[in-house]
Design a protein around this motif. Structure first.
Motif, PDB file in Angstrom:
ATOM      1  N   ILE A   1       0.821  -1.220   0.000  1.00 49.40           N
ATOM      2  CA  ILE A   1       0.000   0.000   0.000  1.00 49.40           C
ATOM      3  C   ILE A   1       0.852   1.266   0.000  1.00 49.40           C
ATOM      4  O   ILE A   1       0.326   2.356  -0.143  1.00 49.40           O
ATOM      5  N   GLY A   2       2.161   1.116   0.169  1.00 44.92           N
ATOM      6  CA  GLY A   2       3.064   2.244  -0.015  1.00 44.92           C
ATOM      7  C   GLY A   2       3.369   3.095   1.187  1.00 44.92           C
ATOM      8  O   GLY A   2       3.573   4.304   1.040  1.00 44.92           O
ATOM      9  N   LEU A   3       3.431   2.512   2.360  1.00 43.62           N
ATOM     10  CA  LEU A   3       3.843   3.297   3.524  1.00 43.62           C
ATOM     11  C   LEU A   3       5.274   3.789   3.329  1.00 43.62           C
ATOM     12  O   LEU A   3       6.072   3.165   2.628  1.00 43.62           O
ATOM     13  N   SER A   4       5.599   4.879   3.974  1.00 43.90           N
ATOM     14  CA  SER A   4       6.942   5.450   3.837  1.00 43.90           C
ATOM     15  C   SER A   4       7.980   4.533   4.479  1.00 43.90           C
ATOM     16  O   SER A   4       7.682   3.744   5.382  1.00 43.90           O
ATOM     17  N   THR A   5       9.201   4.671   4.023  1.00 46.52           N
ATOM     18  CA  THR A   5      10.297   3.827   4.517  1.00 46.52           C
ATOM     19  C   THR A   5      10.517   3.967   6.021  1.00 46.52           C
ATOM     20  O   THR A   5      10.690   2.962   6.708  1.00 46.52           O
ATOM     21  N   PRO A   6      10.509   5.184   6.583  1.00 46.15           N
ATOM     22  CA  PRO A   6      10.696   5.285   8.039  1.00 46.15           C
ATOM     23  C   PRO A   6       9.602   4.553   8.833  1.00 46.15           C
ATOM     24  O   PRO A   6       9.881   3.895   9.833  1.00 46.15           O
ATOM     25  N   VAL A   7       8.362   4.670   8.377  1.00 39.94           N
ATOM     26  CA  VAL A   7       7.254   3.994   9.063  1.00 39.94           C
ATOM     27  C   VAL A   7       7.420   2.480   8.927  1.00 39.94           C
ATOM     28  O   VAL A   7       7.244   1.734   9.905  1.00 39.94           O
ATOM     29  N   LEU A   8       7.764   2.016   7.743  1.00 41.65           N
ATOM     30  CA  LEU A   8       7.998   0.579   7.538  1.00 41.65           C
ATOM     31  C   LEU A   8       9.142   0.082   8.416  1.00 41.65           C
ATOM     32  O   LEU A   8       9.075  -1.026   8.953  1.00 41.65           O
ATOM     33  N   ALA A   9      10.170   0.889   8.569  1.00 40.60           N
ATOM     34  CA  ALA A   9      11.310   0.496   9.406  1.00 40.60           C
ATOM     35  C   ALA A   9      10.886   0.329  10.864  1.00 40.60           C
ATOM     36  O   ALA A   9      11.267  -0.646  11.528  1.00 40.60           O
ATOM     37  N   ILE A  10      10.071   1.245  11.358  1.00 36.78           N
ATOM     38  CA  ILE A  10       9.596   1.161  12.742  1.00 36.78           C
ATOM     39  C   ILE A  10       8.716  -0.073  12.924  1.00 36.78           C
ATOM     40  O   ILE A  10       8.906  -0.864  13.859  1.00 36.78           O
ATOM     41  N   ILE A  11       7.757  -0.246  12.031  1.00 36.34           N
ATOM     42  CA  ILE A  11       6.839  -1.388  12.133  1.00 36.34           C
ATOM     43  C   ILE A  11       7.608  -2.697  11.971  1.00 36.34           C
ATOM     44  O   ILE A  11       7.386  -3.652  12.722  1.00 36.34           O
ATOM     45  N   GLY A  12       8.520  -2.735  11.005  1.00 32.42           N
ATOM     46  CA  GLY A  12       9.323  -3.946  10.796  1.00 32.42           C
ATOM     47  C   GLY A  12      10.152  -4.300  12.017  1.00 32.42           C
ATOM     48  O   GLY A  12      10.250  -5.470  12.401  1.00 32.42           O
ATOM     49  N   THR A  13      10.740  -3.298  12.655  1.00 29.36           N
ATOM     50  CA  THR A  13      11.536  -3.539  13.866  1.00 29.36           C
ATOM     51  C   THR A  13      10.664  -4.112  14.975  1.00 29.36           C
ATOM     52  O   THR A  13      11.056  -5.061  15.671  1.00 29.36           O
ATOM     53  N   ILE A  14       9.482  -3.567  15.144  1.00 27.58           N
ATOM     54  CA  ILE A  14       8.558  -4.069  16.165  1.00 27.58           C
ATOM     55  C   ILE A  14       8.159  -5.509  15.851  1.00 27.58           C
ATOM     56  O   ILE A  14       8.191  -6.379  16.730  1.00 27.58           O
ATOM     57  N   PHE A  15       7.785  -5.771  14.590  1.00 29.20           N
ATOM     58  CA  PHE A  15       7.379  -7.127  14.197  1.00 29.20           C
ATOM     59  C   PHE A  15       8.509  -8.129  14.413  1.00 29.20           C
ATOM     60  O   PHE A  15       8.277  -9.235  14.896  1.00 29.20           O
ATOM     61  N   VAL A  16       9.727  -7.770  14.033  1.00 28.59           N
ATOM     62  CA  VAL A  16      10.863  -8.687  14.212  1.00 28.59           C
ATOM     63  C   VAL A  16      11.109  -8.939  15.697  1.00 28.59           C
ATOM     64  O   VAL A  16      11.330 -10.078  16.121  1.00 28.59           O
ATOM     65  N   GLY A  17      11.025  -7.884  16.506  1.00 27.38           N
ATOM     66  CA  GLY A  17      11.231  -8.052  17.950  1.00 27.38           C
ATOM     67  C   GLY A  17      10.176  -8.946  18.586  1.00 27.38           C
ATOM     68  O   GLY A  17      10.494  -9.847  19.371  1.00 27.38           O
ATOM     69  N   VAL A  18       8.920  -8.720  18.245  1.00 24.93           N
ATOM     70  CA  VAL A  18       7.827  -9.529  18.795  1.00 24.93           C
ATOM     71  C   VAL A  18       7.964 -10.981  18.332  1.00 24.93           C
ATOM     72  O   VAL A  18       7.822 -11.916  19.116  1.00 24.93           O
ATOM     73  N   SER A  19       8.265 -11.168  17.045  1.00 15.77           N
ATOM     74  CA  SER A  19       8.428 -12.532  16.519  1.00 15.77           C
ATOM     75  C   SER A  19       9.590 -13.246  17.188  1.00 15.77           C
ATOM     76  O   SER A  19       9.479 -14.420  17.557  1.00 15.77           O
ATOM     77  N   ALA A  20      10.708 -12.552  17.348  1.00 14.85           N
ATOM     78  CA  ALA A  20      11.874 -13.165  17.998  1.00 14.85           C
ATOM     79  C   ALA A  20      11.528 -13.587  19.427  1.00 14.85           C
ATOM     80  O   ALA A  20      11.884 -14.679  19.863  1.00 14.85           O
ATOM     81  N   TYR A  21      10.832 -12.717  20.140  1.00 16.24           N
ATOM     82  CA  TYR A  21      10.439 -13.052  21.510  1.00 16.24           C
ATOM     83  C   TYR A  21       9.530 -14.292  21.512  1.00 16.24           C
ATOM     84  O   TYR A  21       9.748 -15.228  22.272  1.00 16.24           O
TER      85      TYR A  21
END
Length: 131
Positions: free
Chosen positions: A104-124
């Motif tokens: 859907i085209g979210l901006s790179t900074p927003v994707l970076a924040i969301i991606g970091t959260i998703f990776v952290g939650v998944s790793a946990y």
């Protein structure tokens, strides 16, 4: 020696009512999460149990002993376990959501924040015991 007051009485009456209402919202979200693959339900049931523990021990007991809703909450409380299927569904859902956000085209900074959260939650989640 006097008895220490329970957690139930350390919260004001309006606070208990608010926690009780929020617990039922979490139960509803947990049930939705059980029947749909998009949202993990266990997290909401764990939160509901925590809220019931502070607002209504009767309903906390109901949730913990419920044949369908209780086992995952009890497993979490006993040893921090998350069933393997729940780990995989939650991680897959986050990955799918991330792909959708990219499409859907979210901006790179927003994707970076969301991606970091998703990776952290998944790793946990993926490092928790499964039983």
């Amino acid at each position: 020696m006097t008895e220490r007051p329970s957690k139930l009485y350390s919260v004001t009456a309006p606070g208990r009512w608010l926690m009780f209402a929020l617990a039922w919202v979490c139960v509803a979200l947990g049930v939705v999460g059980i029947v749909t693959p998009v949202m993990p339900g266990t997290v909401f049931l764990i939160l509901a149990a925590w809220l019931f523990a502070r607002s209504s021990p009767r309903f906390e007991n109901w949730l913990l002993t419920h044949p369908r809703l209780g086992p995952s909450v009890v497993a979490w409380r006993e040893n921090g376990a998350i069933p393997r299927w729940a780990q995989l569904v939650a991680t897959g859902s986050m990955a799918g959501s991330f792909v959708l956000l990219v499409v859907i085209g979210l901006s790179t900074p927003v994707l970076a924040i969301i991606g970091t959260i998703f990776v952290g939650v998944s790793a946990y989640m993926l490092t928790r015991p499964t039983e």
